[in-house]
Design a protein around this motif. Sequence first.
Motif, PDB file in Angstrom:
ATOM      1  N   THR A   3      46.706 -32.740 -19.256  1.00 61.44           N
ATOM      2  CA  THR A   3      47.756 -32.761 -20.280  1.00 61.44           C
ATOM      3  C   THR A   3      47.119 -32.882 -21.674  1.00 61.44           C
ATOM      4  OG1 THR A   3      49.245 -33.843 -18.726  1.00 61.44           O
ATOM      5  CG2 THR A   3      49.851 -33.928 -21.046  1.00 61.44           C
ATOM      6  N   LEU A   4      46.166 -33.794 -21.796  1.00 66.02           N
ATOM      7  CA  LEU A   4      45.502 -33.986 -23.096  1.00 66.02           C
ATOM      8  C   LEU A   4      44.721 -32.742 -23.499  1.00 66.02           C
ATOM      9  CD1 LEU A   4      44.199 -37.655 -22.727  1.00 66.02           C
ATOM     10  CD2 LEU A   4      46.310 -36.855 -23.796  1.00 66.02           C
ATOM     11  N   LEU A   5      44.079 -32.109 -22.518  1.00 66.05           N
ATOM     12  CA  LEU A   5      43.292 -30.902 -22.823  1.00 66.05           C
ATOM     13  C   LEU A   5      44.202 -29.759 -23.289  1.00 66.05           C
ATOM     14  CD1 LEU A   5      40.507 -29.571 -22.854  1.00 66.05           C
ATOM     15  CD2 LEU A   5      40.916 -28.859 -20.483  1.00 66.05           C
ATOM     16  N   VAL A   6      45.340 -29.601 -22.650  1.00 66.58           N
ATOM     17  CA  VAL A   6      46.284 -28.541 -23.057  1.00 66.58           C
ATOM     18  C   VAL A   6      46.766 -28.792 -24.493  1.00 66.58           C
ATOM     19  CG1 VAL A   6      48.584 -27.583 -22.623  1.00 66.58           C
ATOM     20  CG2 VAL A   6      47.002 -27.929 -20.722  1.00 66.58           C
ATOM     21  N   THR A  66      43.969 -27.036 -31.593  1.00 68.65           N
ATOM     22  CA  THR A  66      42.708 -26.602 -32.232  1.00 68.65           C
ATOM     23  C   THR A  66      42.443 -25.109 -32.047  1.00 68.65           C
ATOM     24  OG1 THR A  66      41.375 -27.074 -30.258  1.00 68.65           O
ATOM     25  CG2 THR A  66      41.623 -28.850 -31.882  1.00 68.65           C
ATOM     26  N   GLY A  67      42.960 -24.544 -30.949  1.00 70.70           N
ATOM     27  CA  GLY A  67      42.681 -23.142 -30.665  1.00 70.70           C
ATOM     28  C   GLY A  67      41.265 -22.925 -30.157  1.00 70.70           C
ATOM     29  N   ASP A  68      40.606 -23.993 -29.756  1.00 70.88           N
ATOM     30  CA  ASP A  68      39.207 -23.900 -29.319  1.00 70.88           C
ATOM     31  C   ASP A  68      39.020 -24.802 -28.099  1.00 70.88           C
ATOM     32  OD1 ASP A  68      36.458 -24.180 -28.953  1.00 70.88           O
ATOM     33  OD2 ASP A  68      36.026 -24.066 -31.093  1.00 70.88           O
ATOM     34  N   LEU A  69      38.752 -24.197 -26.947  1.00 72.30           N
ATOM     35  CA  LEU A  69      38.627 -24.956 -25.701  1.00 72.30           C
ATOM     36  C   LEU A  69      37.456 -25.937 -25.751  1.00 72.30           C
ATOM     37  CD1 LEU A  69      39.604 -25.480 -22.806  1.00 72.30           C
ATOM     38  CD2 LEU A  69      38.114 -23.609 -22.059  1.00 72.30           C
ATOM     39  N   ASP A  70      36.317 -25.514 -26.282  1.00 79.20           N
ATOM     40  CA  ASP A  70      35.151 -26.410 -26.352  1.00 79.20           C
ATOM     41  C   ASP A  70      35.446 -27.634 -27.221  1.00 79.20           C
ATOM     42  OD1 ASP A  70      33.663 -24.738 -24.726  1.00 79.20           O
ATOM     43  OD2 ASP A  70      32.758 -23.669 -26.412  1.00 79.20           O
ATOM     44  N   SER A  72      39.302 -33.672 -36.254  1.00 75.65           N
ATOM     45  CA  SER A  72      38.456 -32.533 -35.915  1.00 75.65           C
ATOM     46  C   SER A  72      38.749 -31.328 -36.824  1.00 75.65           C
ATOM     47  CB  SER A  72      38.676 -32.145 -34.456  1.00 75.65           C
ATOM     48  OG  SER A  72      37.873 -31.068 -34.106  1.00 75.65           O
ATOM     49  N   LEU A  73      40.042 -31.070 -37.078  1.00 73.67           N
ATOM     50  CA  LEU A  73      40.409 -29.947 -37.952  1.00 73.67           C
ATOM     51  C   LEU A  73      39.937 -30.193 -39.384  1.00 73.67           C
ATOM     52  CD1 LEU A  73      43.986 -29.070 -36.623  1.00 73.67           C
ATOM     53  CD2 LEU A  73      41.844 -27.831 -36.219  1.00 73.67           C
ATOM     54  N   ALA A  74      40.043 -31.439 -39.839  1.00 72.67           N
ATOM     55  CA  ALA A  74      39.561 -31.774 -41.185  1.00 72.67           C
ATOM     56  C   ALA A  74      38.056 -31.565 -41.277  1.00 72.67           C
ATOM     57  CB  ALA A  74      39.924 -33.211 -41.530  1.00 72.67           C
ATOM     58  N   LYS A  75      37.352 -31.966 -40.237  1.00 72.91           N
ATOM     59  CA  LYS A  75      35.896 -31.793 -40.199  1.00 72.91           C
ATOM     60  C   LYS A  75      35.536 -30.309 -40.210  1.00 72.91           C
ATOM     61  CE  LYS A  75      31.967 -33.195 -37.364  1.00 72.91           C
ATOM     62  NZ  LYS A  75      31.581 -33.879 -36.114  1.00 72.91           N
TER      63      LYS A  75
END
Length: 188
Positions: free
Chosen positions: A33-36, A42-46, A87-90
């Motif tokens: 759930t958290l990964l989805v 983020t649009g980025d699986l990694d 993460s997006l800010a970074k």
Amino acid sequence: MSLAQLTDSELLDLMKSGMESGFTAIYNRYWKTLLVIATNKTGDLDEAEEIVQDIFVSLWNRKLELELTSSLKNYLAVSVKYRVIKSLAKRNLKNRFADDRLHQYNLIDDSTQQWLEFEELQQRLSDLVAELPEKCRLVYQLSRDAGYSQKQIAEELGISEKTVEAHMGKALKTLRIGLNQFLFSFLL
């Protein structure tokens, strides 16, 4: 009774008592759930996998001091939300820094190119001055390199000011023609 049948609160108690099985059951219950959620945001699986991993590492490291005021599910959802924002800010900062570096690199590259062109132009001017007749070259160098006036050049070389003016006119005309040809060929 299997661990999957325990409530979140019971699993947290097991985890706080140091039993990894409680943590593993919580991980297996919520990681997908958290990964989805993280992947969608983020649009980025990694990047999403890293976020989820960080959340569970933090959960394990803080197990003894962890005091939840809401449900574990809400706690994990809020954790994903803030870690995604961080993460997006970074990523945004990294992209801006990369753009700035690219812009600076282009400026440096331009200045280097301009410097090389200037050096080439200066070398061509030196060659043209060296090719001038001796008196013309002396008059030109005393005027441009030493900063002498026409009167000072006339006194230094023992010639009239009119002759200095004639030599200077001839030198400038020769240099102008030579540099025009050089610049024309340079632009082609």
